[in-house]
Structure formats: structure tokens, C-alpha cells
Design a protein around this motif. Structure first.
Motif, PDB file in Angstrom:
ATOM      1  N   ARG A 286      40.534  -3.017  22.863  1.00  6.85           N
ATOM      2  CA  ARG A 286      39.150  -3.311  22.508  1.00  6.85           C
ATOM      3  C   ARG A 286      38.982  -4.737  21.991  1.00  6.85           C
ATOM      4  O   ARG A 286      38.192  -5.005  21.090  1.00  6.85           O
ATOM      5  CB  ARG A 286      38.613  -2.322  21.469  1.00  6.85           C
TER       6      ARG A 286
ATOM      7  N   GLU B 295      37.710  -8.351  23.001  1.00  5.74           N
ATOM      8  CA  GLU B 295      36.832  -8.833  24.066  1.00  5.74           C
ATOM      9  C   GLU B 295      37.450  -9.967  24.879  1.00  5.74           C
ATOM     10  O   GLU B 295      36.992 -10.266  25.972  1.00  5.74           O
ATOM     11  CB  GLU B 295      35.474  -9.261  23.512  1.00  5.74           C
TER      12      GLU B 295
ATOM     13  N   GLU C 202      29.511  -4.742  24.476  1.00  2.00           N
ATOM     14  CA  GLU C 202      30.563  -3.733  24.439  1.00  2.00           C
ATOM     15  C   GLU C 202      30.462  -2.779  25.630  1.00  2.00           C
ATOM     16  O   GLU C 202      31.446  -2.456  26.277  1.00  2.00           O
ATOM     17  CB  GLU C 202      30.477  -2.955  23.125  1.00  2.00           C
TER      18      GLU C 202
END
Lengths: 239, 150
Positions: free
Chosen positions: A83, A85, A151
């Protein structure tokens, strides 16, 4: 690019290092040298004549498109796992390069196919699976521009990226698994020694080009993301 | 969605994708993805071979090519070693078309046994060969204008 054009680093995002101007110079010189080598050293093919030269772009572009898809795959998996980015941005950068190289492979294959096969296009398993590959990766890029929430964008595009990359082994092996009009993979071992080095050198030149482009697009994506975040803050009225 | 639910979702999606992939590779799809039939397979089809759009692939039987440049009429036979099928086409063949080369033709097989082709495609191998001593490389652009086909 010089450092003066860069936005100042904010608290949350690390500074984006300027890119060495050496990469484009090396990449373009390597490409020019490898192409020149291919054109000057190889005799015309027995059947195809000078059409054989198309191999020096078509085949390296295809190989490096596959490699770019491997980066898309790795970046997508690592994003879903960590997770972070940055993995998402790397996958997106590689996807752009993969799309360009896949399109280049198809375009030159088509130009080669018209005089050799007699048709620009046929729906054989190799061509069809490659077309699917292009559609998926263009869809990936379209998806990114449609989804605003970072996200969600990262998650969805990771799924599409993985799906697209899983198609790569199918494309590569299609000429062995199924009957096709396309010939089996052209490798330095299947071509006359007179062509093998032209093929190898161009593959390396395209690799350098691919790495440069992925780096440059990754950097641009990081800068875009920083700006996106600054806009968000502004819209929320925070400093 | 909870982290746990999301993990499960990803796991299910991964299983579906990998399952599809495995099916593609090892399953039955490979057998249905037949780009062209061989002459032997065409013969084995019996009545189902006739008057449906098909692709037929094989080797141009050496010595079978009859090319009439005035009428733009091409006749030849495609062989796989075991069977051979007569093919008729009313179009100029691709420049690399010649005796013994691999071809794929599109069209329909008609009674009593002629494949009426709408498109002749030449299958090139992945072997690239420089001309041997004394051989001339194909000058395809010129040969197209002078003598298309054999």
C-alpha cells in the motif's frame, strides 16, 4: 531539467531528485548506433530483402514491451501488498511505456506483414493476443484518468495491470501453443549470424531507452501526484 | 470493507485469474483455438467441410502452381504430406508465394473438392538467412511488377 523548475518539497512528500541529462543522451545514441550497425552490417534476407531490417525494431520493441509489463506486474503486486503509492506510480509509468512499445510492435509487424504475408492483419492467436494486450494496457491508462480518488485508482489499476501482465506469457507462447500465421519467436539463434548482433545490440539499446522512459515518466508521475495533493489541501482550505 | 474482507477479495480475484490462466494453458481452449485446418483435418470433417468459411494451411505442393497473369487466376494444391487439396484464387498471390512455401488460405471448400480462396497468406519462418554465394536476395518490389508468382 534543472532544479529551479521544481516545486519546493512539502512536509509529507520527499523531494523528487532531478534526473540526469545523461539518460536521454545515452539512450538515443545507443539506439542510433545500434540501428546504424544493423543497417550497415546485415545483408538483405534471401526471401525478404531489406524488409528484414524491420526485425531490428519489431523484435526489440516486443521484448522490451514484455519487460515493461513485468514492471507493471511487480509494481501492481507490491502496491496491493505494501500500500505504498510509489509502487502504483511506478506501475503507471511502466504501463505508459508498455503501451507505446506494444503499439510500435504491432505497427511495424503490420508493415512487415503486408509484403511478406500478403495481409496487414489476420486474427491468428499471436496477433489477437497482442491486440488484447494493447487494449488492456490502454484501458489501464484510461482507467487511471477516469478515477479521481488516488487510493481507489491505485487499487483498480493494480488489478487491471496484473490481468494485463498475465497475458504476456500467453502472447509469448502463443506461437508454440497454437497454430498461427506468425512465425515462432525470432531469436539470435534462429537468425543468420549476420543478423544476430544487430538484433542483440538493438535489444540492448531499446532496453536503455525503456529504462530511461520509465524513469522519466515515474518522475513526472511523482510530481503530478505532489501537485494533486497540494490542490487537495488548497481545496480543503488547509495550509 | 475491512482489511480482512479486502484480503479475501484479492485472494478470490487472484484465484479466478490464475484459474483462468491455467485453464487457458492446460485446458481445452487450446484445442478449440484452431487458426487453420490442415488438409488431413479438412478431409476428416466429411460433409461439414463444405461451404462454410474456413482457413486451410499447409505447404504449396511443388509443381502444382498454375498462374495466369492475364486472367489473374491462380490454381495450386496445399499439402500436409498425407492429403492435398486443390485451391483456386482469383487474385494475385503475395510476393513471396512460391512452390514449397507455407501458406494459409481463407475461403470456402466447395464440392466436388476445390477450395475457393478469397485470401492467400504466406507463412514466413523465424529463420532469417543471408543469401548464399551466387544467390541474389529477393528484390520484392521489383519482382512484384515483373513476374508476380511463378
Amino acid at each position: 531539467m534543472t532544479q529551479t523548475t521544481e516545486s519546493p518539497p512539502t512536509r509529507e512528500t520527499p523531494a523528487v531528485a532531478p534526473m540526469s541529462a545523461l539518460w536521454p543522451v545515452i539512450a538515443l545514441l545507443a539506439l542510433a548506433a545500434a540501428q546504424a550497425f544493423g543497417f550497415l552490417t546485415s545483408p538483405p534476407d534471401r526471401d525478404m530483402g531489406h524488409l528484414q531490417k524491420i526485425m531490428y525494431v519489431h523484435v526489440p520493441a516486443a521484448w522490451n514491451a514484455f519487460l515493461a509489463f513485468v514492471v507493471v506486474f511487480g509494481g501492481s503486486i507490491l502496491y496491493l501488498w505494501k500500500r505504498d503509492e510509489r509502487w502504483d506510480l511506478l506501475a503507471a509509468a511502466a504501463a505508459e511505456v508498455a503501451a507505446v512499445l506494444t503499439a510500435l510492435t504491432i505497427a511495424l509487424g503490420s508493415i512487415w506483414g503486408r509484403p511478406t504475408w500478403g495481409v496487414w492483419w489476420t486474427w491468428d492467436p499471436r496477433l489477437t493476443s497482442t491486440a488484447i494486450l494493447l487494449v488492456i494496457i490502454v484501458g489501464y491508462l484510461a482507467l487511471r484518468s477516469f478515477v479521481d480518488e488516488p487510493e481507489r485508482r491505485a487499487r483498480w489499476s493494480a488489478a487491471v495491470g496484473i490481468l494485463g501482465a498475465l497475458n504476456v506469457p500467453i502472447v509469448y507462447m502463443s506461437v508454440r501453443w497454437w497454430r498461427t500465421l506468425h512465425q515462432p519467436q525470432s531469436l539470435p539463434s534462429t537468425v543468420d549470424p549476420a543478423y544476430a548482433w544487430g538484433l542483440r545490440l538493438n535489444a540492448i539499446a531499446f532496453l536503455v531507452l525503456m529504462i530511461w522512459l520509465v524513469r522519466a515518466r515515474y518522475r513526472a508521475a511523482t510530481l503530478e501526484r505532489m501537485r494533486e495533493r497540494a490542490d487537495e489541501r488548497e481545496a480543503l482550505g488547509r495550509p | 470493507m475491512s482489511t480482512r474482507g479486502r484480503r479475501a477479495g484479492i485472494a478470490v480475484a487472484a484465484a479466478v485469474i490464475l484459474g483462468t490462466f491455467a485453464y487457458l494453458v492446460y485446458g481445452g481452449i487450446g484445442e478449440n483455438l484452431v487458426y487453420f485446418l490442415t488438409p488431413q483435418e479438412l478431409a476428416a470433417r466429411g460433409d461439414r467441410a463444405y461451404d462454410v468459411p474456413l482457413r486451410l494451411g499447409g505447404q504449396v505442393e511443388p509443381g502444382s502452381v498454375v498462374w495466369n497473369a492475364q486472367a489473374v487466376d491462380l490454381k495450386f494444391r496445399i499439402t500436409d504430406g498425407a492429403h492435398s487439396v486443390a485451391v483456386h484464387s482469383s487474385g494475385a498471390p503475395p510476393q513471396m508465394f512460391r512452390d514449397g512455401i507455407g501458406v494459409v488460405v481463407e475461403g470456402r471448400y466447395h464440392r466436388p473438392g476445390v477450395f475457393e480462396s478469397t485470401s492467400v497468406m504466406v507463412k514466413h519462418s523465424n529463420e532469417y538467412r543471408a543469401p548464399k554465394e551466387g544467390e541474389k536476395p529477393a528484390e520484392m518490389y521489383r519482382s512484384l511488377q515483373t513476374d508476380a508468382g511463378t
